[in-house]
Enzyme design. Structure first.
Site, PDB file in Angstrom:
ATOM      1  N   TYR A 195      -1.218   2.904  -0.555  1.00 52.29           N
ATOM      2  CA  TYR A 195      -1.317   2.198  -1.634  1.00 52.29           C
ATOM      3  C   TYR A 195      -1.838   2.949  -2.944  1.00 52.29           C
ATOM      4  O   TYR A 195      -1.718   2.566  -4.105  1.00 52.29           O
ATOM      5  CB  TYR A 195      -1.979   0.895  -1.608  1.00 52.29           C
ATOM      6  CG  TYR A 195      -1.483   0.001  -0.511  1.00 52.29           C
ATOM      7  CD1 TYR A 195      -0.235  -0.076  -0.011  1.00 52.29           C
ATOM      8  CD2 TYR A 195      -2.157  -1.105   0.005  1.00 52.29           C
ATOM      9  CE1 TYR A 195       0.192  -0.837   0.792  1.00 52.29           C
ATOM     10  CE2 TYR A 195      -1.715  -2.044   0.882  1.00 52.29           C
ATOM     11  CZ  TYR A 195      -0.594  -1.785   1.409  1.00 52.29           C
ATOM     12  OH  TYR A 195      -0.271  -2.635   2.311  1.00 52.29           O
ATOM     13  N   GLY A 196      -2.365   4.112  -2.645  1.00 50.32           N
ATOM     14  CA  GLY A 196      -2.989   4.805  -3.755  1.00 50.32           C
ATOM     15  C   GLY A 196      -4.094   5.510  -3.488  1.00 50.32           C
ATOM     16  O   GLY A 196      -4.946   5.413  -2.537  1.00 50.32           O
TER      17      GLY A 196
END
Length: 54
Positions: free
Chosen positions: A37-38
């Site tokens: 997700y990052g």
């Protein structure tokens, strides 16, 4: 994933932390994160919110 901007503009801490606390107050107790997700943005935000919960 929606908090750190994968599908939208990243939310600020001023908005994200109260949103997580709101979910917790309504019975949500599972917060899923992933490196996909990052760069740990979700983990940091959730961690800051969880520190404020009972």
């Amino acid at each position: 994933m929606g908090l750190n901007g994968i599908y939208n503009v990243p939310v600020s801490e001023e908005f994200g932390i109260p949103m997580i606390k709101y979910a917790f107050d309504r019975g949500i107790t599972f917060f899923d994160t992933s490196d996909v997700y990052g760069p740990h943005a979700n983990e940091v935000l959730i961690g800051k919110a969880l520190k404020q919960l009972p």
